[in-house]
Design an enzyme around this catalytic site. Structure first.
Site, PDB file in Angstrom:
ATOM      1  N   ASP A  81     -23.002  20.098   4.419  1.00  0.00           N
ATOM      2  CA  ASP A  81     -22.313  21.229   3.775  1.00  0.00           C
ATOM      3  C   ASP A  81     -20.824  20.898   3.572  1.00  0.00           C
ATOM      4  O   ASP A  81     -20.266  21.065   2.473  1.00  0.00           O
ATOM      5  CB  ASP A  81     -22.483  22.457   4.684  1.00  0.00           C
TER       6      ASP A  81
ATOM      7  N   ILE B  12     -25.858  12.141   0.082  1.00  0.00           N
ATOM      8  CA  ILE B  12     -26.370  12.952  -1.032  1.00  0.00           C
ATOM      9  C   ILE B  12     -25.271  13.277  -2.059  1.00  0.00           C
ATOM     10  O   ILE B  12     -25.575  13.498  -3.231  1.00  0.00           O
ATOM     11  CB  ILE B  12     -27.050  14.232  -0.482  1.00  0.00           C
TER      12      ILE B  12
ATOM     13  N   GLY C 119     -29.801  18.758  11.542  1.00  0.00           N
ATOM     14  CA  GLY C 119     -28.553  18.332  12.181  1.00  0.00           C
ATOM     15  C   GLY C 119     -28.100  19.370  13.187  1.00  0.00           C
ATOM     16  O   GLY C 119     -28.761  19.604  14.205  1.00  0.00           O
TER      17      GLY C 119
ATOM     18  N   SER D   3     -31.801  21.806   8.301  1.00  0.00           N
ATOM     19  CA  SER D   3     -31.877  22.172   9.741  1.00  0.00           C
ATOM     20  C   SER D   3     -31.967  20.977  10.680  1.00  0.00           C
ATOM     21  O   SER D   3     -32.040  21.160  11.895  1.00  0.00           O
ATOM     22  CB  SER D   3     -33.038  23.140  10.037  1.00  0.00           C
TER      23      SER D   3
HETATM   24  N1  AR6 Z   1     -25.733  13.233   2.829  1.00  0.00           N
HETATM   25  C1  AR6 Z   1     -27.000  13.443   3.250  1.00  0.00           C
HETATM   26  N2  AR6 Z   1     -27.316  13.942   4.461  1.00  0.00           N
HETATM   27  C2  AR6 Z   1     -26.298  14.228   5.285  1.00  0.00           C
HETATM   28  C3  AR6 Z   1     -24.936  14.050   4.937  1.00  0.00           C
HETATM   29  C4  AR6 Z   1     -24.668  13.529   3.640  1.00  0.00           C
HETATM   30  N3  AR6 Z   1     -23.428  13.324   3.209  1.00  0.00           N
HETATM   31  N4  AR6 Z   1     -24.156  14.431   5.994  1.00  0.00           N
HETATM   32  C5  AR6 Z   1     -25.002  14.828   6.975  1.00  0.00           C
HETATM   33  N5  AR6 Z   1     -26.288  14.699   6.562  1.00  0.00           N
HETATM   34  P1  AR6 Z   1     -26.486  19.477   8.958  1.00  0.00           P
HETATM   35  P2  AR6 Z   1     -28.184  21.845   9.375  1.00  0.00           P
HETATM   36  C6  AR6 Z   1     -27.550  15.013   7.270  1.00  0.00           C
HETATM   37  O1  AR6 Z   1     -25.916  19.596  10.315  1.00  0.00           O
HETATM   38  O2  AR6 Z   1     -28.814  21.216  10.567  1.00  0.00           O
HETATM   39  C7  AR6 Z   1     -23.178  23.118   8.669  1.00  0.00           C
HETATM   40  O3  AR6 Z   1     -22.015  23.309   9.427  1.00  0.00           O
HETATM   41  C8  AR6 Z   1     -27.556  15.097   8.768  1.00  0.00           C
HETATM   42  O4  AR6 Z   1     -27.621  13.778   9.347  1.00  0.00           O
HETATM   43  O5  AR6 Z   1     -25.582  19.147   7.832  1.00  0.00           O
HETATM   44  O6  AR6 Z   1     -29.065  22.542   8.373  1.00  0.00           O
HETATM   45  C9  AR6 Z   1     -23.549  24.345   7.869  1.00  0.00           C
HETATM   46  O7  AR6 Z   1     -22.419  25.056   7.428  1.00  0.00           O
HETATM   47  C10 AR6 Z   1     -28.838  15.882   9.010  1.00  0.00           C
HETATM   48  O8  AR6 Z   1     -29.979  15.029   8.997  1.00  0.00           O
HETATM   49  O9  AR6 Z   1     -27.270  20.829   8.505  1.00  0.00           O
HETATM   50  C11 AR6 Z   1     -24.373  25.136   8.831  1.00  0.00           C
HETATM   51  O10 AR6 Z   1     -23.553  25.901   9.688  1.00  0.00           O
HETATM   52  C12 AR6 Z   1     -28.941  16.803   7.791  1.00  0.00           C
HETATM   53  O11 AR6 Z   1     -27.955  16.307   6.862  1.00  0.00           O
HETATM   54  C13 AR6 Z   1     -25.098  24.071   9.633  1.00  0.00           C
HETATM   55  O12 AR6 Z   1     -24.278  22.903   9.555  1.00  0.00           O
HETATM   56  C14 AR6 Z   1     -28.655  18.274   8.081  1.00  0.00           C
HETATM   57  O13 AR6 Z   1     -27.629  18.385   9.056  1.00  0.00           O
HETATM   58  C15 AR6 Z   1     -26.447  23.734   9.046  1.00  0.00           C
HETATM   59  O14 AR6 Z   1     -27.118  22.873   9.929  1.00  0.00           O
END
Ligand code: AR6
Length: 169
Positions: free
Chosen positions: A33, A10, A118, A116
């Site tokens: 993030d 993204i 991940g 949420s």
């Molecule tokens: N581009 C698009 N999607 C991505 C990318 C990227 N570069 N990197 C990961 N994803 P998560 P959450 C996907 O864990 O579950 C953080 O530490 C990933 O494969 O990023 O909402 C925050 O600070 C997954 O499908 O977010 C919070 O503490 C999706 O993004 C916590 O994680 C979301 O995974 C939030 O957890």
């Protein structure tokens, strides 16, 4: 116009806004993030410090700084436990809170990660269903919107590909 799904990172997208799956401190973390904060640069963290906390289900906007996207809309998804703690309601509220900001700012091109889906542990198929349902509903309300759900993992993209024609009609 409407909803689309893509597989990718993204942080590479040149859109009006990308959505960040943040935590309630808005201070950066892992996953998407971390990637957004790294690419945007330190001024993003500085702006986030000024905002303070963001409760689950709500959203806050900042500039995009060194990202190709002009703005970042940060939202805090539910931490999934057993599905009985308002997880779905909070997840829907994330999409709706972001879309309220999108409409009030007059943005048209917006990319969403799987909020949420991940670290926060929401079952992926259910998380994608909520995302596609909410994005599709928003596009029916505002025909100018071009909303993209970005899946980072191949297996998640495949699930989204299967659900897309069922939900986005
Ligand atoms: N581009 C698009 N999607 C991505 C990318 C990227 N570069 N990197 C990961 N994803 P998560 P959450 C996907 O864990 O579950 C953080 O530490 C990933 O494969 O990023 O909402 C925050 O600070 C997954 O499908 O977010 C919070 O503490 C999706 O993004 C916590 O994680 C979301 O995974 C939030 O957890």
């Amino acid at each position: 116009m409407g909803v689309s799904i893509i597989k990718g990172d993204i942080t590479t997208l040149k859109v009006d806004a990308i959505v960040n799956a943040a935590n309630s401190s808005l201070r950066g973390g892992g996953g998407v993030d971390g990637a957004i904060h790294r690419k945007a640069g330190p001024l993003l963290d500085q702006e986030c410090r000024g905002i303070g906390r963001c409760p689950q289900g709500e959203a806050r906007i900042t500039k995009g700084y060194d990202l190709p996207a002009k703005y970042v809309i940060h939202t805090v998804g539910p931490i999934y436990r057993d599905g009985k703690r308002d997880e779905e309601k909070i997840l829907k509220s994330c999409y709706r809170s972001v879309l309220k900001i999108v409409n009030s700012q007059g943005f048209t091109t917006v990319a969403f990660p799987l909020i949420s889906g991940g670290v926060y542990g929401y079952p992926v198929k259910e998380a994608i269903s909520v995302a596609l349902f909410e994005l599709n509903a928003a596009c029916k309300q505002n025909k100018d919107l071009e909303l993209t759900l970005v899946l980072f993992k191949e297996e998640d993209y495949k699930i989204a590909e299967a659900l897309f024609p069922v939900i986005c009609r």
